[in-house]
Design a protein around this motif. Sequence first.
Motif, short mmCIF file in Angstrom:
data_model
loop_
_atom_site.label_atom_id
_atom_site.label_comp_id
_atom_site.label_asym_id
_atom_site.label_seq_id
_atom_site.Cartn_x
_atom_site.Cartn_y
_atom_site.Cartn_z
N GLN A 122 -4.53 12.25 11.33
CA GLN A 122 -5.26 11.74 10.16
C GLN A 122 -6.53 11.01 10.56
O GLN A 122 -7.55 11.09 9.85
CB GLN A 122 -4.36 10.80 9.35
N GLY B 5 0.18 3.91 1.70
CA GLY B 5 0.14 4.53 3.01
C GLY B 5 0.76 3.65 4.07
O GLY B 5 1.38 2.62 3.83
N GLU C 281 -6.11 1.84 3.91
CA GLU C 281 -4.93 2.35 3.21
C GLU C 281 -4.07 3.19 4.15
O GLU C 281 -2.84 3.11 4.14
CB GLU C 281 -5.33 3.19 2.01
N PHE C 282 -4.71 4.00 4.99
CA PHE C 282 -3.97 4.86 5.92
C PHE C 282 -3.39 4.06 7.09
O PHE C 282 -2.26 4.32 7.52
CB PHE C 282 -4.89 5.95 6.47
N ARG D 65 1.01 1.06 7.34
CA ARG D 65 0.38 -0.22 7.59
C ARG D 65 0.60 -0.59 9.04
O ARG D 65 1.58 -0.20 9.66
CB ARG D 65 0.96 -1.30 6.67
N ALA E 141 -10.18 3.93 2.65
CA ALA E 141 -9.24 4.96 3.12
C ALA E 141 -8.66 4.57 4.47
O ALA E 141 -7.45 4.74 4.72
CB ALA E 141 -9.96 6.31 3.23
N THR F 279 -5.86 16.22 4.35
CA THR F 279 -5.65 14.87 4.89
C THR F 279 -4.68 14.08 4.02
O THR F 279 -4.95 13.84 2.84
CB THR F 279 -6.98 14.11 4.98
N ARG F 280 -3.56 13.69 4.59
CA ARG F 280 -2.56 12.87 3.91
C ARG F 280 -2.24 11.65 4.76
O ARG F 280 -2.35 11.68 5.99
CB ARG F 280 -1.27 13.68 3.67
N ALA F 281 -1.83 10.56 4.12
CA ALA F 281 -1.55 9.31 4.84
C ALA F 281 -0.43 9.51 5.85
O ALA F 281 0.55 10.22 5.57
CB ALA F 281 -1.18 8.21 3.85
N GLN G 169 0.84 -1.18 0.00
CA GLN G 169 0.00 0.00 0.00
C GLN G 169 0.88 1.23 0.00
O GLN G 169 2.01 1.22 0.47
CB GLN G 169 -0.91 0.01 1.23
#
Length: 390
Positions: free
Chosen positions: A206, A192, A321-322, A194, A318, A380-382, A190
């Motif tokens: 986040q 982002g 992923e984040f 994990r 999302a 909003t960013r990972a 991914q």
Amino acid sequence: MVLNQLAYGSVYSWSILSAGLQSPTSSFALGRDEAGLPFAAAHALVFLGTVLGGLLMSRRPPRGIALLAGVLYAGGFLLAGCAQGRGDFWLVLLGYGVISGVGLGLGYIVPTTLLQRWFPSHRALAAAIATGGFGLGSVLSAPLTRLLVTHFAANPARVLLVLGGLFLVTTLTGAAFFHNPPRPAVVPAQSGARGYRPAQALRTRQWYLLTLVLFFNTAAGISMLSVVAPAAGSLTGLSPTAAAALTGALGVFNTVGRPLWGWLSGRTGLMNAFVLMLASQGLCLIALSQVASPALFLPLAALVCLSFGGGFATMPAAASEFFGLAHAGAVYGLMLIGWSLAGIAGPLLVSQLAAHSSYGTAFLVLGAITVVAAVLPQLTRAPKAPRPSV
């Protein structure tokens, strides 16, 4: 899984029953603000169910959790259906609002998490399928609810007694087929971070930004759906029968929006998709506040429902992923406090504005707030990968 979600999605047909409870010829004869309380209470308690379900999903087989969810959800309906009139309205609040609300959250999180385990390479699409049945539930339940409200005009609470019996059968039948994948699925790389545990996710900004995005995206759609039948009648002169048909039609768009936005988010990016969803909902709600024609009301309300449904397909993807797939159920379950708070604040705000002003004013205020909220996904960013637990 879809069979269970069909039952849980009937919650979006509340506006039809609400109109029956407001009828001066019924034994309840509630006001607009009172009629919105059970719906708001159910969504307030959704959060408890999703948190409990998310935590249990990492410790227990999904079948038992799904069975418990069905018993609580249908049991709450059955209890609420025993109310005789206005003096027993507390039974509707307790049964539909509290018990069914917890069951709703518990039943919602299980298939949403479980299908992502089965198809980790297609998280958004898997979540869209899991939640698609939820949206379709209002399509199927709306005409049945309208028929039952007409039949039980003197005491609309009896509608919940019939639906509760039906949902007890369907949810327990569907839950019998729930089980985890036969072997751990390989999670693809991914972009982002994990491996976040719930406590670690709560320490990131986040998590709070995503929860706010979910809150505003949900508030826009759920608030409109909570009053759509009486609002359509007030603004455009639609008959109760036509308004019930409208509610069912909007359920189609709520359902279609889930795979549609699940697919679109893979091309636009998850956060860009949320910008588009929030902006489109807000602008359509502002336009709805000025509409007097049924021919315009339907397409605008449909666009709101497309994006409202899309949020529930896109946000689980999302979250995983984040924060990773390993604890996605628990992390996303916590994030669904945004759904609960939206289910309280949005419908109550709309009901209060409608009671003291008009449905047009309610939609105008709600739309303006949603347009402003469209800036949140851009912030909003990972997060970075979490530090290993000691």
